[in-house]
Structures are given as structure tokens and as C-alpha cells.
Design a protein around this motif. Sequence first.
Motif, PDB file in Angstrom:
ATOM      1  N   HIS A 114      -9.292   5.569   8.756  1.00 44.88           N
ATOM      2  CA  HIS A 114      -8.770   5.417   7.420  1.00 44.88           C
ATOM      3  C   HIS A 114      -9.786   4.869   6.611  1.00 44.88           C
ATOM      4  O   HIS A 114     -10.011   5.167   5.610  1.00 44.88           O
ATOM      5  CB  HIS A 114      -7.299   4.940   7.586  1.00 44.88           C
ATOM      6  CG  HIS A 114      -6.705   4.973   6.328  1.00 44.88           C
ATOM      7  ND1 HIS A 114      -5.905   6.298   5.635  1.00 44.88           N
ATOM      8  CD2 HIS A 114      -6.231   3.972   5.328  1.00 44.88           C
ATOM      9  CE1 HIS A 114      -5.729   6.100   4.458  1.00 44.88           C
ATOM     10  NE2 HIS A 114      -5.584   4.461   4.256  1.00 44.88           N
ATOM     11  N   ARG A 163      -6.683  15.767   0.187  1.00 49.77           N
ATOM     12  CA  ARG A 163      -6.703  15.315   1.699  1.00 49.77           C
ATOM     13  C   ARG A 163      -5.308  15.917   2.191  1.00 49.77           C
ATOM     14  O   ARG A 163      -5.110  16.395   3.408  1.00 49.77           O
ATOM     15  CB  ARG A 163      -6.599  13.713   1.687  1.00 49.77           C
ATOM     16  CG  ARG A 163      -8.047  13.446   1.678  1.00 49.77           C
ATOM     17  CD  ARG A 163      -8.394  12.028   1.696  1.00 49.77           C
ATOM     18  NE  ARG A 163      -7.528  11.435   2.701  1.00 49.77           N
ATOM     19  CZ  ARG A 163      -7.700  11.580   3.968  1.00 49.77           C
ATOM     20  NH1 ARG A 163      -8.978  12.078   4.523  1.00 49.77           N
ATOM     21  NH2 ARG A 163      -6.994  10.489   4.720  1.00 49.77           N
ATOM     22  N   HIS A 222       1.000  -1.246  -0.004  1.00 50.25           N
ATOM     23  CA  HIS A 222      -0.061   0.091  -0.198  1.00 50.25           C
ATOM     24  C   HIS A 222       0.643   1.386   0.107  1.00 50.25           C
ATOM     25  O   HIS A 222       0.590   2.399  -0.773  1.00 50.25           O
ATOM     26  CB  HIS A 222      -1.072   0.045   1.219  1.00 50.25           C
ATOM     27  CG  HIS A 222      -1.999   1.027   1.307  1.00 50.25           C
ATOM     28  ND1 HIS A 222      -2.674   1.589   0.138  1.00 50.25           N
ATOM     29  CD2 HIS A 222      -2.150   1.769   2.352  1.00 50.25           C
ATOM     30  CE1 HIS A 222      -3.405   2.441   0.660  1.00 50.25           C
ATOM     31  NE2 HIS A 222      -3.091   2.889   1.970  1.00 50.25           N
TER      32      HIS A 222
HETATM   33  C1  HEM Z   1      -8.420  -0.997   0.938  1.00 43.60           C
HETATM   34  C2  HEM Z   1      -8.388  -0.153   1.868  1.00 43.60           C
HETATM   35  C3  HEM Z   1      -7.532   0.955   1.805  1.00 43.60           C
HETATM   36  C4  HEM Z   1      -7.801   2.233   0.813  1.00 43.60           C
HETATM   37  C5  HEM Z   1      -8.744   2.354  -0.297  1.00 43.60           C
HETATM   38  C6  HEM Z   1      -6.618   3.064   1.365  1.00 43.60           C
HETATM   39  C7  HEM Z   1      -6.420   4.175   0.405  1.00 43.60           C
HETATM   40  C8  HEM Z   1      -5.567   5.229   0.816  1.00 43.60           C
HETATM   41  C9  HEM Z   1      -5.425   6.552   0.033  1.00 43.60           C
HETATM   42  C10 HEM Z   1      -6.289   7.047  -0.867  1.00 43.60           C
HETATM   43  C11 HEM Z   1      -3.923   7.188   0.717  1.00 43.60           C
HETATM   44  C12 HEM Z   1      -3.592   8.448   0.166  1.00 43.60           C
HETATM   45  C13 HEM Z   1      -3.526   9.484   1.349  1.00 43.60           C
HETATM   46  C14 HEM Z   1      -5.099   9.876   1.966  1.00 43.60           C
HETATM   47  O1  HEM Z   1      -5.900   9.783   1.411  1.00 43.60           O
HETATM   48  O2  HEM Z   1      -4.906   9.669   3.300  1.00 43.60           O
HETATM   49  C15 HEM Z   1      -3.704   6.248   1.758  1.00 43.60           C
HETATM   50  C16 HEM Z   1      -2.705   6.390   2.467  1.00 43.60           C
HETATM   51  C17 HEM Z   1      -2.014   5.610   3.422  1.00 43.60           C
HETATM   52  N1  HEM Z   1      -2.816   4.599   3.982  1.00 43.60           N
HETATM   53 FE1  HEM Z   1      -4.507   3.491   3.185  1.00 43.60          FE
HETATM   54  N2  HEM Z   1      -6.247   2.616   2.372  1.00 43.60           N
HETATM   55  C18 HEM Z   1      -6.613   1.518   2.870  1.00 43.60           C
HETATM   56  C19 HEM Z   1      -6.060   0.702   3.808  1.00 43.60           C
HETATM   57  C20 HEM Z   1      -5.023   1.055   4.827  1.00 43.60           C
HETATM   58  C21 HEM Z   1      -4.632   0.313   5.805  1.00 43.60           C
HETATM   59  C22 HEM Z   1      -5.575  -1.242   6.116  1.00 43.60           C
HETATM   60  C23 HEM Z   1      -3.706   0.743   6.631  1.00 43.60           C
HETATM   61  C24 HEM Z   1      -3.091   0.548   7.704  1.00 43.60           C
HETATM   62  C25 HEM Z   1      -2.646  -0.751   8.129  1.00 43.60           C
HETATM   63  C26 HEM Z   1      -3.344   2.034   5.559  1.00 43.60           C
HETATM   64  C27 HEM Z   1      -2.426   2.810   5.871  1.00 43.60           C
HETATM   65  C28 HEM Z   1      -1.984   3.936   5.294  1.00 43.60           C
HETATM   66  C29 HEM Z   1      -0.876   4.882   5.390  1.00 43.60           C
HETATM   67  C30 HEM Z   1       0.088   4.574   6.320  1.00 43.60           C
HETATM   68  C31 HEM Z   1      -1.059   5.969   4.409  1.00 43.60           C
HETATM   69  C32 HEM Z   1       0.140   6.897   4.097  1.00 43.60           C
HETATM   70  C33 HEM Z   1       0.948   6.253   3.106  1.00 43.60           C
HETATM   71  C34 HEM Z   1       2.361   7.333   2.849  1.00 43.60           C
HETATM   72  O3  HEM Z   1       2.653   7.713   3.766  1.00 43.60           O
HETATM   73  O4  HEM Z   1       2.773   7.446   1.682  1.00 43.60           O
HETATM   74  N3  HEM Z   1      -4.398   2.114   4.461  1.00 43.60           N
HETATM   75  N4  HEM Z   1      -4.377   5.153   1.867  1.00 43.60           N
END
Ligand code: HEM
Lengths: 126, 160
Positions: free
Chosen positions: B69, B91, A33
Motif C-alpha cells: 500500500h 483503484r 486515515h
Molecule cells: C501516508 C501514507 C498513506 C497514503 C498516502 C495512503 C493513501 C490511501 C488512499 C489514497 C486510499 C484510498 C484507496 C486506495 O487507493 O487504495 C487509502 C485507503 C486505505 N489505506 Fe492508506 N495510505 C497511507 C498509509 C496507510 C497505512 C500506513 C495504512 C495501514 C496501517 C493504510 C491503510 C489503509 C486502509 C485500511 C484503506 C482503506 C480505507 C477504507 O476502507 O475506507 N494506509 N490509503
Amino acid sequence: MPAGTLYRGREGMWSWVAHRVTGVLIFFFLFVHVLDTALVRVSPEAYDEVVATYKTPLVAVLEYGLVAAILFHALNGLRVIAVDFWSKGARYQKHMLWTVMAVWVVLMLGAMYPVLGHAAREVFGS
Amino acid sequence: MSTTETTASGIGPVEGASVYTVDNPAPLIEPPRKRTKKTPKSTRGNFEMAAWLFMRLSGIVLVVLVIGHLLIQLVLDGGVSKIGFAFVAGRWASPFWQVWDLLMLWLAMLHGANGLRTIINDYAERANTRLWLKGLLYTATVFTILLGTLVIFTFDPNIR
Ligand code: HEM
Ligand code: HEM
């Protein structure tokens, strides 16, 4: 398998196994991710192209599985914390596990339409 | 052991009064494993205890961060269908969500990596296997945390 990793074989053991398996799954997902999110530093097109795969019906089912893993790990994690810090935690560990499972089922039913709705519309037509 | 009373046996008749009084106190028995000047200092430190505590504290915070999230990404406002470069740009325009994502990244990666360390210790029986698996784990963890942090801080909505 090393001796001593299977024991008792009751609810307490299986919840521990499930906690372990879900924890590993979430960790591997998180690794991928962060890589896919890093594509925003490449180009908007590259990011949108990869995110498009997240919207396909097959991946929607995987997302539902991820939600299942996270909800179980989170709820059972709180149960583990209660067993460790609450003076009556160990005595009620089994009750708390059934509470965890009940809340998990309710949340999974609630997540069904938001997570799988678009996939169902695509597969079965709207 | 410091004994102040040597004459009385210390065992009174079962139904009788204690042989000890304020003026004739019972001998003081030191706890058997008390640390004194003579016993060696503990050399192990408290790393495992800190790690154990971290798993619980980070877990409680992660409930809010990760479930929040998932709610935002998968449930609210059209679910996954709305996600795209423009959505992320919107965001991360807010410092609040930048800090949210940063905290979630660090806590989830450290929590997960420490969990995997425990699992490697449990199942990898040969010292060499453990060494390699942990080396791989720590490399992947440091890489992922640095990459994710860099992406949040250098995000450019006008990249094109
Ligand atoms: C299928 C489910 C998920 C989707 C569709 C999703 C989607 C996204 C998106 C669009 C972002 C971009 C930034 C934002 O909008 O906040 C993001 C960032 C992030 N997500 Fe998710 N997320 C999912 C599940 C998760 C889960 C389960 C975790 C943690 C265990 C997680 C941890 C993070 C983190 C740490 C970032 C920041 C990434 C970075 O620093 O580059 N996400 N996510
Ligand atoms: C959502 C909130 C979360 C809570 C409340 C939580 C809670 C916990 C707790 C209390 C433990 C320690 C279990 C024990 O010592 O027996 C644990 C272990 C673990 N967690 Fe989490 N956790 C959460 C999220 C996550 C995430 C996002 C990941 C992955 C990145 C993860 C991966 C793991 C792993 C791999 C273990 C080790 C399992 C084992 O040793 O059997 N957890 N979790």
C-alpha cells in the motif's frame, strides 16, 4: 510507571519499547486515515481538499516519519516472530536486531527521494 | 501412583546393573500435573493464546499488504501528488484492490486494537480505568472497521 515495565535496559528492551511506540502511532494514524478516506462518500471536492494537505512539505516530513515507524515495526515484528518460532531465534535475537536496523536504514534512504522529493522541490524551488 | 514393584529398593549399586528387567519393570510415575478425571477442568479457555497467535499471523500478512500500500501511495507513479478522488475511483473499480483494502482494514484494525488492549492491561492499574479505556478502544475500533467497510462497499464514482 508500574514496576517491572523497565528492565535489563539493553537492546532487547529498547527494541520492545520502540515496537510498542510505533504500533500505537500507526494505530492512531489508521484511525484518522479511515476518517479522511471516508470523505470520498461526501464529495470529490471534500476529499481532494483534505488530500491536498497530505501534499504539503510539512506533512511530507510526517509521512516520512510514518514510513519510518511502519518499516521498523514490520521488520522488528518479523524478528519477534522469528524469536518465537525459530528454534535458534532467541540465540540470534541481537544479530537479527542489527540486521533489522541495517535493512531499515537502507529502505529509509531509498524512501527519501520518493517521499520527500516533491517537498524539497517546493521548498527549495526546482 | 501405580507401583508394581514393592520389594526391591529401586536403587542399585552405582556401577552395577539396574535392578529392573523386562520381567521386573520400574514403577510408573505419573506426570505431576497431568489432567485426570479428578482434577478440575480448565476454565480460562485459550483466548490469550489465540490472540498471541493472531498477532503473529496477521503481522506476516500485514507486511505485504501495508508495505505494498505504501509503495503504491507514496512511491510509484508520482507518489502522493497523484492522489485524488479520480485516483481512488480508478483503484476501487477493481475488486482486487477492494479486497486488498478490506483485508488490510480488518487485519490492521484488529491487530492494532489487540496490541492496544495489551498495553492498557500493562499500564492501567485500576480496574475502573482499564474498563473505560477498553470501552473507548472497542468503540473506536468497531466504528472504524464498520465505516471503512461501508466506504469500500458503497463507493460511488459518479457521486456528482
Ligand atoms: C501516508 C501514507 C498513506 C497514503 C498516502 C495512503 C493513501 C490511501 C488512499 C489514497 C486510499 C484510498 C484507496 C486506495 O487507493 O487504495 C487509502 C485507503 C486505505 N489505506 Fe492508506 N495510505 C497511507 C498509509 C496507510 C497505512 C500506513 C495504512 C495501514 C496501517 C493504510 C491503510 C489503509 C486502509 C485500511 C484503506 C482503506 C480505507 C477504507 O476502507 O475506507 N494506509 N490509503
Ligand atoms: C507491517 C506488519 C506488521 C507486523 C509484522 C507486526 C508484528 C507485530 C507483532 C509480532 C506484535 C507482537 C509483539 C509482542 O507480542 O511482543 C505486534 C504488536 C503490535 N502491533 Fe504490530 N505488526 C505489523 C503492523 C501493525 C500495524 C499496521 C499496527 C497498527 C494498526 C500495529 C500495531 C501494533 C501494536 C499496538 C502492538 C502491541 C505492542 C506491544 O504490545 O508492545 N502493528 N506487531
